[in-house]
Design a protein around this motif. Structure first.
Motif, short mmCIF file in Angstrom:
data_model
loop_
_atom_site.label_atom_id
_atom_site.label_comp_id
_atom_site.label_asym_id
_atom_site.label_seq_id
_atom_site.Cartn_x
_atom_site.Cartn_y
_atom_site.Cartn_z
N ARG A 1 22.75 -22.00 -27.46
CA ARG A 1 22.45 -22.33 -28.86
C ARG A 1 23.62 -21.97 -29.77
O ARG A 1 23.95 -22.71 -30.70
CB ARG A 1 21.20 -21.61 -29.32
CG ARG A 1 19.94 -22.27 -28.81
CD ARG A 1 18.71 -21.69 -29.43
NE ARG A 1 17.55 -22.34 -28.86
CZ ARG A 1 16.37 -21.78 -28.71
NH1 ARG A 1 16.19 -20.54 -29.13
NH2 ARG A 1 15.38 -22.43 -28.18
N ARG B 1 25.67 -24.51 -32.24
CA ARG B 1 25.94 -24.31 -33.66
C ARG B 1 27.44 -24.36 -33.95
O ARG B 1 27.89 -24.95 -34.94
CB ARG B 1 25.34 -22.98 -34.13
CG ARG B 1 23.81 -22.99 -34.18
CD ARG B 1 23.26 -21.76 -34.85
NE ARG B 1 23.53 -20.54 -34.11
CZ ARG B 1 22.74 -20.01 -33.18
NH1 ARG B 1 21.60 -20.61 -32.89
NH2 ARG B 1 23.08 -18.90 -32.56
N GLN C 1 29.82 -27.08 -36.29
CA GLN C 1 30.81 -26.68 -37.28
C GLN C 1 32.19 -27.26 -36.98
O GLN C 1 32.93 -27.62 -37.88
CB GLN C 1 30.89 -25.16 -37.36
CG GLN C 1 29.64 -24.53 -37.94
CD GLN C 1 29.68 -23.01 -37.89
OE1 GLN C 1 30.56 -22.43 -37.29
NE2 GLN C 1 28.69 -22.38 -38.52
N GLY D 1 20.58 -26.05 -30.40
CA GLY D 1 21.48 -25.42 -31.36
C GLY D 1 22.13 -26.43 -32.28
O GLY D 1 22.31 -26.18 -33.48
N GLN E 1 21.37 -26.77 -36.50
CA GLN E 1 22.46 -26.67 -37.45
C GLN E 1 22.51 -27.87 -38.40
O GLN E 1 23.18 -27.82 -39.40
CB GLN E 1 23.79 -26.54 -36.68
CG GLN E 1 24.93 -26.02 -37.47
CD GLN E 1 24.73 -24.60 -37.96
OE1 GLN E 1 23.88 -23.85 -37.48
NE2 GLN E 1 25.51 -24.20 -38.93
#
Length: 145
Positions: free
Chosen positions: A110, A114, A118, A140, A144
């Motif tokens: 996870r 995330r 990004q 994940g 996000q």
């Protein structure tokens, strides 16, 4: 009247072994008990901390980090330097080599998901999803978004 003295019985190896154990065993028990007591966390503050007799001389930075945290950091670095697919492959290999890491696989995957969002955005990050750790990477990524 003449009395003949009976010869004394010879002391065999069993008696020598018994005497040696009688001297050594208490020392071993005392030392092992002392070492066990010094490794008990008497403060109750941190469950993972281990106190030793020389803990006062050891800096806090020298304390070992949990294996899963080291693995997570290494995989996040792989994700940044290469791509999420490589990081997921390395995660699967680590879990296969060390089955004790399986309970941490979901949280690591996870975290990778995330970080992938990004770095790559949600659409491109989802393209790297694999069935590692019950698709936790995809979870994940979804969390996000």
């Amino acid at each position: 009247m003449t009395h003949f003295a009976k010869p004394l019985p010879r002391r065999g190896p069993a008696r020598r072994i018994g005497r040696s154990l009688a001297l050594v065993l208490p020392v071993v028990l005392v030392l092992s008990g002392t070492l066990a007591v010094t490794r008990v966390n008497w403060s109750g503050a941190h469950r993972d901390s281990v106190l030793t007799a020389s803990s006062a001389s050891v800096s806090s930075r020298a304390a070992a980090r949990p294996v899963q945290d080291v693995l997570r950091d290494r995989l996040l670095l792989d994700l940044r330097e290469q791509d999420p697919g490589t990081a997921l492959t390395h995660l699967q290999q680590a879990v296969d080599e060390h089955p004790s890491l399986a309970r941490h696989c979901v949280s690591i995957a996870r975290a990778l998901g995330r970080a992938a969002v990004q770095a790559y955005g949600p659409t491109r990050a989802q393209a790297f999803a694999r069935p590692v750790c019950d698709t936790s990477f995809a979870a994940g990524v979804a969390a996000q978004q």
